[in-house]
Design a protein around this motif. Structure first.
Motif, PDB file in Angstrom:
ATOM      1  N   ASP A 158      27.410  23.409  38.116  1.00 52.11           N
ATOM      2  CA  ASP A 158      26.913  24.348  39.133  1.00 52.11           C
ATOM      3  C   ASP A 158      28.051  25.103  39.811  1.00 52.11           C
ATOM      4  O   ASP A 158      27.938  26.312  40.071  1.00 52.11           O
ATOM      5  N   ASP A 159      29.162  24.423  40.097  1.00 56.49           N
ATOM      6  CA  ASP A 159      30.289  25.098  40.752  1.00 56.49           C
ATOM      7  C   ASP A 159      30.798  26.261  39.909  1.00 56.49           C
ATOM      8  O   ASP A 159      31.102  27.343  40.435  1.00 56.49           O
ATOM      9  N   GLN A 160      30.886  26.058  38.603  1.00 52.28           N
ATOM     10  CA  GLN A 160      31.345  27.128  37.728  1.00 52.28           C
ATOM     11  C   GLN A 160      30.321  28.254  37.637  1.00 52.28           C
ATOM     12  O   GLN A 160      30.688  29.433  37.599  1.00 52.28           O
ATOM     13  N   VAL A 161      29.045  27.885  37.606  1.00 52.24           N
ATOM     14  CA  VAL A 161      27.998  28.910  37.555  1.00 52.24           C
ATOM     15  C   VAL A 161      28.070  29.790  38.795  1.00 52.24           C
ATOM     16  O   VAL A 161      27.909  31.018  38.718  1.00 52.24           O
ATOM     17  N   GLN A 162      28.349  29.191  39.963  1.00 53.15           N
ATOM     18  CA  GLN A 162      28.418  29.978  41.196  1.00 53.15           C
ATOM     19  C   GLN A 162      29.568  30.976  41.181  1.00 53.15           C
ATOM     20  O   GLN A 162      29.508  32.013  41.845  1.00 53.15           O
ATOM     21  N   THR A 163      30.617  30.689  40.408  1.00 53.95           N
ATOM     22  CA  THR A 163      31.734  31.639  40.345  1.00 53.95           C
ATOM     23  C   THR A 163      31.327  32.949  39.688  1.00 53.95           C
ATOM     24  O   THR A 163      32.018  33.969  39.841  1.00 53.95           O
ATOM     25  N   LEU A 164      30.200  32.958  38.969  1.00 52.74           N
ATOM     26  CA  LEU A 164      29.754  34.186  38.313  1.00 52.74           C
ATOM     27  C   LEU A 164      29.361  35.258  39.329  1.00 52.74           C
ATOM     28  O   LEU A 164      29.256  36.434  38.975  1.00 52.74           O
ATOM     29  N   CYS A 165      29.157  34.835  40.581  1.00 49.78           N
ATOM     30  CA  CYS A 165      28.880  35.822  41.629  1.00 49.78           C
ATOM     31  C   CYS A 165      30.005  36.848  41.719  1.00 49.78           C
ATOM     32  O   CYS A 165      29.774  38.016  42.066  1.00 49.78           O
ATOM     33  N   ALA A 166      31.228  36.418  41.394  1.00 50.02           N
ATOM     34  CA  ALA A 166      32.367  37.330  41.475  1.00 50.02           C
ATOM     35  C   ALA A 166      32.277  38.457  40.461  1.00 50.02           C
ATOM     36  O   ALA A 166      32.915  39.503  40.626  1.00 50.02           O
ATOM     37  N   LEU A 167      31.487  38.261  39.406  1.00 49.79           N
ATOM     38  CA  LEU A 167      31.403  39.268  38.348  1.00 49.79           C
ATOM     39  C   LEU A 167      30.333  40.321  38.600  1.00 49.79           C
ATOM     40  O   LEU A 167      30.226  41.270  37.820  1.00 49.79           O
ATOM     41  N   VAL A 168      29.538  40.154  39.668  1.00 52.32           N
ATOM     42  CA  VAL A 168      28.506  41.158  39.963  1.00 52.32           C
ATOM     43  C   VAL A 168      28.835  41.949  41.220  1.00 52.32           C
ATOM     44  O   VAL A 168      28.015  42.732  41.704  1.00 52.32           O
ATOM     45  N   GLY A 169      30.017  41.730  41.769  1.00 50.05           N
ATOM     46  CA  GLY A 169      30.507  42.546  42.876  1.00 50.05           C
ATOM     47  C   GLY A 169      29.662  42.446  44.129  1.00 50.05           C
ATOM     48  O   GLY A 169      29.211  41.362  44.523  1.00 50.05           O
ATOM     49  N   ASP A 170      29.407  43.608  44.748  1.00 55.87           N
ATOM     50  CA  ASP A 170      28.707  43.644  46.030  1.00 55.87           C
ATOM     51  C   ASP A 170      27.264  43.177  45.927  1.00 55.87           C
ATOM     52  O   ASP A 170      26.651  42.847  46.947  1.00 55.87           O
ATOM     53  N   ARG A 171      26.707  43.166  44.720  1.00 53.63           N
ATOM     54  CA  ARG A 171      25.310  42.734  44.569  1.00 53.63           C
ATOM     55  C   ARG A 171      25.127  41.268  44.973  1.00 53.63           C
ATOM     56  O   ARG A 171      24.022  40.852  45.284  1.00 53.63           O
ATOM     57  N   ALA A 172      26.202  40.493  44.950  1.00 54.88           N
ATOM     58  CA  ALA A 172      26.115  39.078  45.295  1.00 54.88           C
ATOM     59  C   ALA A 172      26.341  38.828  46.777  1.00 54.88           C
ATOM     60  O   ALA A 172      26.427  37.680  47.208  1.00 54.88           O
ATOM     61  N   ALA A 173      26.390  39.884  47.581  1.00 49.76           N
ATOM     62  CA  ALA A 173      26.629  39.717  49.013  1.00 49.76           C
ATOM     63  C   ALA A 173      25.505  38.935  49.677  1.00 49.76           C
ATOM     64  O   ALA A 173      24.375  38.884  49.175  1.00 49.76           O
ATOM     65  N   VAL A 174      25.814  38.331  50.821  1.00 56.51           N
ATOM     66  CA  VAL A 174      24.824  37.556  51.578  1.00 56.51           C
ATOM     67  C   VAL A 174      23.665  38.459  51.971  1.00 56.51           C
ATOM     68  O   VAL A 174      23.842  39.618  52.364  1.00 56.51           O
ATOM     69  N   THR A 175      22.425  37.931  51.829  1.00 59.19           N
ATOM     70  CA  THR A 175      21.234  38.689  52.204  1.00 59.19           C
ATOM     71  C   THR A 175      20.407  37.876  53.183  1.00 59.19           C
ATOM     72  O   THR A 175      20.176  36.687  52.981  1.00 59.19           O
ATOM     73  N   GLY A 176      19.969  38.511  54.258  1.00 57.93           N
ATOM     74  CA  GLY A 176      19.117  37.821  55.217  1.00 57.93           C
ATOM     75  C   GLY A 176      19.765  36.607  55.838  1.00 57.93           C
ATOM     76  O   GLY A 176      19.078  35.654  56.216  1.00 57.93           O
ATOM     77  N   GLY A 177      21.091  36.602  55.939  1.00 57.12           N
ATOM     78  CA  GLY A 177      21.782  35.473  56.533  1.00 57.12           C
ATOM     79  C   GLY A 177      21.963  34.294  55.602  1.00 57.12           C
ATOM     80  O   GLY A 177      22.487  33.267  55.997  1.00 57.12           O
ATOM     81  N   ARG A 178      21.504  34.414  54.345  1.00 51.19           N
ATOM     82  CA  ARG A 178      21.626  33.312  53.388  1.00 51.19           C
ATOM     83  C   ARG A 178      22.413  33.788  52.169  1.00 51.19           C
ATOM     84  O   ARG A 178      22.208  34.900  51.676  1.00 51.19           O
ATOM     85  N   ALA A 179      23.316  32.948  51.712  1.00 49.91           N
ATOM     86  CA  ALA A 179      24.113  33.289  50.540  1.00 49.91           C
ATOM     87  C   ALA A 179      23.253  33.233  49.284  1.00 49.91           C
ATOM     88  O   ALA A 179      22.339  32.406  49.165  1.00 49.91           O
ATOM     89  N   ARG A 180      23.527  34.115  48.365  1.00 41.34           N
ATOM     90  CA  ARG A 180      22.827  34.072  47.081  1.00 41.34           C
ATOM     91  C   ARG A 180      23.316  32.874  46.264  1.00 41.34           C
ATOM     92  O   ARG A 180      24.449  32.424  46.417  1.00 41.34           O
ATOM     93  N   ARG A 181      22.446  32.409  45.380  1.00 44.89           N
ATOM     94  CA  ARG A 181      22.831  31.376  44.435  1.00 44.89           C
ATOM     95  C   ARG A 181      22.604  31.899  43.031  1.00 44.89           C
ATOM     96  O   ARG A 181      21.659  32.643  42.770  1.00 44.89           O
ATOM     97  N   ALA A 182      23.474  31.490  42.139  1.00 47.40           N
ATOM     98  CA  ALA A 182      23.352  31.856  40.735  1.00 47.40           C
ATOM     99  C   ALA A 182      22.683  30.704  39.992  1.00 47.40           C
ATOM    100  O   ALA A 182      23.121  29.552  40.098  1.00 47.40           O
ATOM    101  N   VAL A 183      21.623  31.009  39.250  1.00 43.02           N
ATOM    102  CA  VAL A 183      20.893  29.993  38.493  1.00 43.02           C
ATOM    103  C   VAL A 183      20.847  30.437  37.031  1.00 43.02           C
ATOM    104  O   VAL A 183      20.388  31.546  36.739  1.00 43.02           O
ATOM    105  N   PRO A 184      21.324  29.605  36.098  1.00 46.85           N
ATOM    106  CA  PRO A 184      21.258  29.979  34.675  1.00 46.85           C
ATOM    107  C   PRO A 184      19.805  30.044  34.213  1.00 46.85           C
ATOM    108  O   PRO A 184      19.068  29.064  34.311  1.00 46.85           O
ATOM    109  N   LEU A 185      19.392  31.192  33.725  1.00 47.10           N
ATOM    110  CA  LEU A 185      17.973  31.425  33.445  1.00 47.10           C
ATOM    111  C   LEU A 185      17.634  31.414  31.967  1.00 47.10           C
ATOM    112  O   LEU A 185      16.579  30.907  31.567  1.00 47.10           O
TER     113      LEU A 185
END
Length: 230
Positions: A158-185
């Motif tokens: 999971d820790d490595q999956v969360q690093t993928l947020c860095a590859l989507v740039g500003d789209r991974a920014a916090v929304t509604g006061g909650r951080a986004r999570r990356a889930v392998p789909l």
């Protein structure tokens, strides 16, 4: 991207849930319409294993002219906890006949579905499939391992999956006061699809430089993907 025929063929030969919809057995319980096993024959026909006393087998056995219209509906559900878990559906319509002698299990009967047409509606989009294209389509080489691999990524990496947020740039920014999570789909020979939770949620594809042929090549590409995200 995989063709509609390849995606449909892969779903048929996956472990996704399926029901066989047959005229005249609409009152049957859902579990009575679910084949115990399914396999695609050499000419693209789909063989379905049912208990010999199931209403579907009775209908096929007593069909006029030995052919019965039927639709195999397959539902693909993500094997990990994620919002909107249904990843797609496929429909195989054609003519159903009994195939005595092919079932090796006692008390079972094999049915043969001759494909008339097919369609798929999934994460890639919607499309129709001709019978000859379905018969010739290649199955994704990761289909037998995808469920285990996605669950392993979600639980053990999971820790490595969360690093993928860095590859989507500003789209991974916090929304509604909650951080986004990356889930392998979803995972296929072309790459990894990740769902980023939040409002609104969105999917991102991380394509491999070249399609992988097996799990060994997949491991190499996944290591390279995580290294790029660090």
């Amino acid at each position: 991207m995989p063709s509609a025929a390849e995606r449909t063929r892969t779903l048929v030969q996956s472990t996704c849930s399926a029901v066989l919809l047959v005229h005249g057995v609409e009152g049957a319980r859902p579990e009575q319409l679910a084949p115990q096993a399914r396999v695609v024959g050499p000419d693209g026909e789909v063989y379905l294993l049912f208990p010999a006393d199931s209403p579907v087998v009775r209908a096929a056995t007593h069909a006029v002219h030995d052919e019965l219209p039927a639709v195999l509906e397959i539902t693909d559900v993500a094997p990990v906890a994620v919002p909107h878990r249904i990843r797609g559906r496929a429909w195989i319509s054609g003519w159903l006949t009994s195939a005595p002698g092919l079932a090796t299990e006692p008390g079972a009967m094999m049915l043969r579905l001759e494909v008339g047409e097919a369609s798929v509606d999934d994460l890639w989009g919607a499309g129709g499939v001709e019978p000859e294209d379905f018969a010739a389509a290649a199955v994704d080489p990761l289909v037998a391992h995808e469920t285990e691999l996605l669950q392993h990524l979600a639980s053990a990496h999971d820790d490595q999956v969360q690093t993928l947020c860095a590859l989507v740039g500003d789209r991974a920014a916090v929304t509604g006061g909650r951080a986004r999570r990356a889930v392998p789909l979803a995972l296929d020979r072309f790459g990894l699809r990740v769902r980023f939770t939040g409002e609104p949620a969105f999917d991102a594809r991380f394509d491999f430089p070249t399609p992988v042929r097996d799990v060994t090549e997949l491991r190499r590409e996944m290591h390279a993907l995580f290294a790029a995200a660090e």
